[in-house]
Design a protein around this motif. Structure first.
Motif, PDB file in Angstrom:
ATOM      1  N   LYS A 379      42.898  39.272  39.432  1.00  0.00           N
ATOM      2  CA  LYS A 379      41.491  38.894  39.612  1.00  0.00           C
ATOM      3  C   LYS A 379      40.653  40.084  40.093  1.00  0.00           C
ATOM      4  O   LYS A 379      39.600  40.383  39.532  1.00  0.00           O
ATOM      5  CB  LYS A 379      41.363  37.752  40.628  1.00  0.00           C
ATOM      6  CG  LYS A 379      42.188  36.520  40.318  1.00  0.00           C
ATOM      7  CD  LYS A 379      41.921  35.392  41.288  1.00  0.00           C
ATOM      8  CE  LYS A 379      42.256  35.732  42.735  1.00  0.00           C
ATOM      9  NZ  LYS A 379      43.675  35.999  42.957  1.00  0.00           N
ATOM     10  N   SER A 380      41.119  40.747  41.134  1.00  0.00           N
ATOM     11  CA  SER A 380      40.360  41.878  41.699  1.00  0.00           C
ATOM     12  C   SER A 380      40.283  43.037  40.716  1.00  0.00           C
ATOM     13  O   SER A 380      39.309  43.797  40.718  1.00  0.00           O
ATOM     14  CB  SER A 380      40.993  42.349  43.013  1.00  0.00           C
ATOM     15  OG  SER A 380      40.855  41.350  44.006  1.00  0.00           O
ATOM     16  N   LEU A 385      36.920  46.340  37.165  1.00  0.00           N
ATOM     17  CA  LEU A 385      36.504  46.810  35.835  1.00  0.00           C
ATOM     18  C   LEU A 385      35.030  46.482  35.596  1.00  0.00           C
ATOM     19  O   LEU A 385      34.276  47.295  35.050  1.00  0.00           O
ATOM     20  CB  LEU A 385      37.372  46.184  34.746  1.00  0.00           C
ATOM     21  CG  LEU A 385      38.823  46.691  34.679  1.00  0.00           C
ATOM     22  CD1 LEU A 385      39.685  45.732  33.869  1.00  0.00           C
ATOM     23  CD2 LEU A 385      38.871  48.086  34.065  1.00  0.00           C
ATOM     24  N   ALA A 386      34.613  45.283  36.014  1.00  0.00           N
ATOM     25  CA  ALA A 386      33.213  44.871  35.850  1.00  0.00           C
ATOM     26  C   ALA A 386      32.278  45.751  36.684  1.00  0.00           C
ATOM     27  O   ALA A 386      31.148  46.028  36.290  1.00  0.00           O
ATOM     28  CB  ALA A 386      33.046  43.406  36.240  1.00  0.00           C
ATOM     29  N   ILE A 499      29.075  41.109  42.170  1.00  0.00           N
ATOM     30  CA  ILE A 499      30.514  40.895  42.316  1.00  0.00           C
ATOM     31  C   ILE A 499      30.742  40.290  43.694  1.00  0.00           C
ATOM     32  O   ILE A 499      30.436  40.923  44.712  1.00  0.00           O
ATOM     33  CB  ILE A 499      31.320  42.222  42.212  1.00  0.00           C
ATOM     34  CG1 ILE A 499      30.915  43.035  40.975  1.00  0.00           C
ATOM     35  CG2 ILE A 499      32.820  41.934  42.239  1.00  0.00           C
ATOM     36  CD1 ILE A 499      31.341  42.479  39.662  1.00  0.00           C
ATOM     37  N   LEU A 500      31.256  39.068  43.735  1.00  0.00           N
ATOM     38  CA  LEU A 500      31.555  38.403  45.010  1.00  0.00           C
ATOM     39  C   LEU A 500      33.074  38.265  45.126  1.00  0.00           C
ATOM     40  O   LEU A 500      33.680  37.468  44.416  1.00  0.00           O
ATOM     41  CB  LEU A 500      30.899  37.015  45.068  1.00  0.00           C
ATOM     42  CG  LEU A 500      29.368  36.962  44.887  1.00  0.00           C
ATOM     43  CD1 LEU A 500      28.896  35.516  44.814  1.00  0.00           C
ATOM     44  CD2 LEU A 500      28.677  37.679  46.025  1.00  0.00           C
ATOM     45  N   ASP A 501      33.658  39.088  45.975  1.00  0.00           N
ATOM     46  CA  ASP A 501      35.123  39.075  46.132  1.00  0.00           C
ATOM     47  C   ASP A 501      35.472  38.325  47.420  1.00  0.00           C
ATOM     48  O   ASP A 501      35.337  38.864  48.516  1.00  0.00           O
ATOM     49  CB  ASP A 501      35.646  40.512  46.191  1.00  0.00           C
ATOM     50  CG  ASP A 501      37.171  40.570  46.161  1.00  0.00           C
ATOM     51  OD1 ASP A 501      37.804  39.505  46.278  1.00  0.00           O
ATOM     52  OD2 ASP A 501      37.720  41.672  46.040  1.00  0.00           O
ATOM     53  N   GLU A 502      35.880  37.077  47.280  1.00  0.00           N
ATOM     54  CA  GLU A 502      36.246  36.256  48.440  1.00  0.00           C
ATOM     55  C   GLU A 502      35.095  36.190  49.450  1.00  0.00           C
ATOM     56  O   GLU A 502      35.296  36.329  50.658  1.00  0.00           O
ATOM     57  CB  GLU A 502      37.497  36.825  49.129  1.00  0.00           C
ATOM     58  CG  GLU A 502      38.704  36.897  48.221  1.00  0.00           C
ATOM     59  CD  GLU A 502      39.225  35.522  47.828  1.00  0.00           C
ATOM     60  OE1 GLU A 502      38.798  34.531  48.427  1.00  0.00           O
ATOM     61  OE2 GLU A 502      40.049  35.438  46.912  1.00  0.00           O
ATOM     62  N   VAL A 530      32.727  35.851  40.525  1.00  0.00           N
ATOM     63  CA  VAL A 530      33.161  35.322  41.815  1.00  0.00           C
ATOM     64  C   VAL A 530      34.686  35.238  41.840  1.00  0.00           C
ATOM     65  O   VAL A 530      35.287  34.599  40.977  1.00  0.00           O
ATOM     66  CB  VAL A 530      32.584  33.909  42.073  1.00  0.00           C
ATOM     67  CG1 VAL A 530      32.983  33.429  43.466  1.00  0.00           C
ATOM     68  CG2 VAL A 530      31.075  33.889  41.918  1.00  0.00           C
ATOM     69  N   ILE A 531      35.276  35.895  42.837  1.00  0.00           N
ATOM     70  CA  ILE A 531      36.710  35.700  43.081  1.00  0.00           C
ATOM     71  C   ILE A 531      36.814  34.764  44.272  1.00  0.00           C
ATOM     72  O   ILE A 531      36.296  35.059  45.344  1.00  0.00           O
ATOM     73  CB  ILE A 531      37.413  37.027  43.411  1.00  0.00           C
ATOM     74  CG1 ILE A 531      37.250  38.021  42.258  1.00  0.00           C
ATOM     75  CG2 ILE A 531      38.892  36.809  43.705  1.00  0.00           C
ATOM     76  CD1 ILE A 531      37.800  39.393  42.553  1.00  0.00           C
TER      77      ILE A 531
END
Length: 578
Positions: A379-380, A385-386, A499-502, A530-531
Motif C-alpha cells: 500500500k505505502s 509512486l503516486a 496522499i493520506l497515509d494512516e 488514502v491508506i
C-alpha cells in the motif's frame, strides 16, 4: 559505487583558483614575513664579525633598528595573514556546507532510507571542515615555508657548501618517509570520516528514541553499541597517530643527527680558521630557518591529507545522481486536473525482489482511492509512486496523460500534499509548522486552515495559542493534535493531489470525529489516495483497492466489495468484531 579519490588539481581548481586574489595576497604576506625573518641571521653575523670587534656604537644602533623593523614587519604580516585567510577559510566552509546540504535535498528518498540522518549530518558539518587547510593558512604556509627553505638553502650553500650537503642527506631521507606516511594516512582519515558519521548517526538515533530505550530498559545495550563505535574510532585514530609519530620521531632523529654533525664540522672549520664565529652562528640560524618550515610542512601535510580525505567523501556525495534529472524530466506542469493512471506498474526495492506486480488502475480527478490490505502488502509503495517518492521499475504512472517520469518534480510536488502516519513537525510554534508549505500565507488563509482541521479546538486552550512551542518532533502534543496540525498544513498548501497515509491511525474517538470532518473538506475536488487500517474511515471512498502481496486482489466501492464476500469482506467483518 566506485570510491572517489579527489586530486589536488581538482581541489585547486574548485576552491583555490576562484580565490586566487586572496591566496596570492596571502603568499605575498608570507614571503614578506619570511624575508623579514631572514634579517636576524644576517644581523647576527655582522654583529659578531664586524660590529663587536670594531666597537662601532652607531653601526650597533643601525643594526638594532633594522632588526626591530624586521620584527614589526613579521608581526604585522602574520596578523594580516591569519585574519585574511582564516576568515576566508571559514567563509568557504559555510558555503560548502550549504552546497552539500542543498545537494542532499536533491537526492531521492531511497538514499535517505539507506543512510542514517546523523551520519548525513556529520557529512555536512564535519567532512568539509578540512577545506580550511586548503584556503586557510595551511596551504599558504606550505608555499611560504618552501620559499623560506629554498632561500635559506641558497644562503647556506654560499656560507659552506660541504656542511650544507651534510644537512641535505638526512633532510632528504625525512622527506621520503613523510611522503610515504601521508600516502598511508589518507585512507585512514577517509575511514575515520565514515566511522565518525556512523557513531554520530547512532547517537542521534539514541537521543531521538530515548523514550523507547527507557521504556524497554535498554540503556545498557545502547551504551555497549555506542562504546563499540567509539572503540572503532579510537583504533582508527591510533593508526593515524602511529604514522604521525613516525614522521615526528624521524624528524627529531634525522635532523638531530644533522645538528650534531654541523657542530662537529663547524667546530673543525673554526679551529682551522676556515670559518668565522659569525659565519658559524649565521649558518646555524639559517639552518633553523630551512629545517623549521620542513618540520612545519610535515604537520601541514597531515592537515592537507585529512582535508583531501574529507573532500573525497564530499565529492562522492556531490557526484550522486539527483532525483529531479533536468535532462529526463523536461515537462513542467503549470496546473493539473489530477487524473492519475497506473499502467502495468511493477516495483522493486532490491533487484529481482518485486514488491508490486503489474498494477493497473485509474484515479480520476477529484476521486478518493482507498488502499487497504495487510501489513507489507504494498500500500505505502503505491502511495510513494503516486507522490513521486519512488519510480516504477516497469510500467508507468501518468498525471493528466503525461508520464510522471518525464515531469519536473518541483512543478508536480507544488501541487501535492501529504499527511503521513508519523508526520514530521519542526521544533517551533504551531503557527510555524502550519505555515511550513507556504510561509507567506495571509492570517486569513492560516486561520481558514486552522479551523478546517479543528486545530483551534485545542489551541484555544493553550495560553500562547498558535504561538505555543511544541518541542522536538511535536513531543509536547498528543498524537491526535500532531495529526490535526499536519492536516491544517495540507489544507494551507491547497494541493490538487493528496496522499493520506494512516491519517487517522493515531487518533482517539473524539479526535477522529474532528478529523473525519476536516478530511472531507481536504479531499473535496482533490485526487486523494488514502491508506487506512481503520476501514470505517473509507466507506465513502470512490474506489477501494485491496492489495495483497503486491497485487490488486479486489477493486470496487464499499458495498460492492462487501457483497462479494471476499478479502475486503473478511477484513471489514474482522475489524467490526474488534
Amino acid at each position: 559505487m566506485k570510491k572517489n579519490k579527489v586530486s589536488f588539481y581538482w581541489a585547486f581548481k574548485e576552491f583555490i583558483w576562484p580565490r586566487k586574489k586572496i591566496v596570492f595576497l596571502g603568499i605575498i604576506l608570507i614571503v614578506l614575513r619570511s624575508l623579514a625573518g631572514l634579517v636576524l641571521p644576517y644581523a647576527s653575523k655582522n654583529l659578531i664579525d664586524d660590529v663587536i670587534p670594531a666597537q662601532d656604537v652607531n653601526a650597533l644602533t643601525t643594526l638594532l633598528i633594522i632588526v626591530c623593523v624586521a620584527i614589526l614587519i613579521q608581526a604585522v604580516s602574520s596578523f594580516s595573514l591569519t585574519r585574511l585567510l582564516s576568515v576566508e577559510a571559514q567563509h568557504l566552509i559555510s558555503l560548502l556546507r550549504a552546497k552539500v546540504q542543498k545537494k542532499l535535498l536533491t537526492l531521492p528518498i531511497s538514499f535517505f532510507d539507506n543512510n542514517k540522518s546523523g551520519a548525513l549530518v556529520s557529512r555536512v558539518m564535519t567532512d568539509v571542515e578540512g577545506v580550511r587547510n586548503l584556503v586557510g593558512t595551511g596551504l599558504v604556509q606550505l608555499v611560504g615555508g618552501s620559499f623560506t627553505a629554498v632561500i635559506s638553502l641558497v644562503i647556506l650553500i654560499k656560507i659552506n657548501a660541504l656542511m650544507t650537503f651534510f644537512v641535505l642527506v638526512p633532510v632528504s631521507i625525512f622527506a621520503i618517509i613523510a611522503l610515504k606516511a601521508f600516502g598511508y594516512i589518507r585512507p585512514i582519515f577517509r575511514a575515520r570520516g565514515k566511522i565518525n558519521a556512523e557513531v554520530t548517526g547512532r547517537l542521534t538515533e539514541t537521543l531521538n528514541g530515548v523514550r523507547v530505550i527507557k521504556g524497554f530498559n535498554a540503556e545498557e545495550q545502547e551504551n555497549e553499541t555506542f562504546e563499540k563505535g567509539v572503540e572503532r574510532l579510537f583504533l582508527n585514530v591510533k593508526k593515524s597517530l602511529t604514522a604521525t609519530a613516525l614522521i615526528t620521531s624521524s624528524s627529531t632523529f634525522l635532523l638531530g643527527l644533522a645538528s650534531a654533525g654541523i657542530m662537529g664540522i663547524g667546530g673543525y672549520f673554526i679551529m682551522n680558521n676556515s670559518m668565522t664565529y659569525g659565519e658559524f652562528i649565521s649558518f646555524t640560524l639559517f639552518l633553523g630557518f630551512m629545517i623549521a618550515p620542513i618540520v612545519q610542512m610535515s604537520n601541514i601535510g597531515s592537515q592537507l591529507t585529512e582535508a583531501m580525505a574529507g573532500l573525497d567523501r564530499t565529492q562522492e556525495l556531490m557526484n550522486m545522481p539527483e532525483e529531479d534529472n533536468s535532462e529526463l524530466r523536461t515537462k513542467k506542469l503549470d496546473s493539473i486536473k489530477g487524473d492519475m493512471l497506473f499502467k502495468n506498474v511493477s516495483f522493486s526495492y532490491e533487484e529481482n525482489k518485486e514488491v508490486l506486480h503489474d498494477i493497473s488502475f485509474e484515479a480520476p480527478s477529484g476521486s478518493v482511492t482507498a488502499l487497504v490490505g495487510s501489513s507489507g502488502s504494498g500500500k505505502s509503495t503505491i502511495a510513494g509512486l503516486a507522490a513521486t517518492f519512488l519510480n516504477p521499475t516497469k510500467g508507468k504512472v501518468t498525471i493528466d496523460g503525461i508520464d510522471i517520469s518525464e515531469v519536473n518534480l518541483s512543478s508536480f510536488r507544488s501541487q501535492l500534499g501529504v499527511v503521513l502516519q508519523d508526520d514530521f513537525l519542526y521544533e517551533g510554534t504551531i503557527r510555524e509548522n502550519i505555515l511550513f508549505p507556504r510561509p507567506n500565507s495571509s492570517e486569513e488563509e492560516l486561520l481558514k486552515a486552522v479551523n478546517g482541521a479543528y486545530v483551534n479546538e485545542f489551541t484555544d486552550r493553550f495560553e500562547e495559542g498558535l504561538d505555543t512551542v511544541i518541542g522536538e518532533r511535536g513531543v509536547k502534543l498528543s498524537g491526535g493534535q500532531r495529526q490535526r496540525i499536519s492536516i491544517a498544513r495540507a489544507l494551507l498548501a491547497n494541493p490538487k493531489i493528496i496522499i493520506l497515509d494512516e491519517a487517522t491511525s493515531n487518533l482517539d474517538t473524539e479526535s477522529e470525529s474532528y478529523i473525519q470532518k476536516s478530511l472531507q473538506g481536504l479531499m473535496q475536488d482533490r485526487t486523494t489516495f488514502v491508506i487506512a487500517h481503520r476501514l470505517s474511515t473509507i466507506i465513502k471512498a470512490d474506489q477501494i483497492l485491496v492489495i495483497e502481496e503486491g497485487n490488486i486482489v479486489e477493486l470496487g466501492k464499499h458495498d460492492e466489495l462487501i457483497s462479494k464476500k471476499g478479502r475486503y469482506f473478511d477484513l471489514y467483518t474482522y475489524q467490526s468484531r474488534i
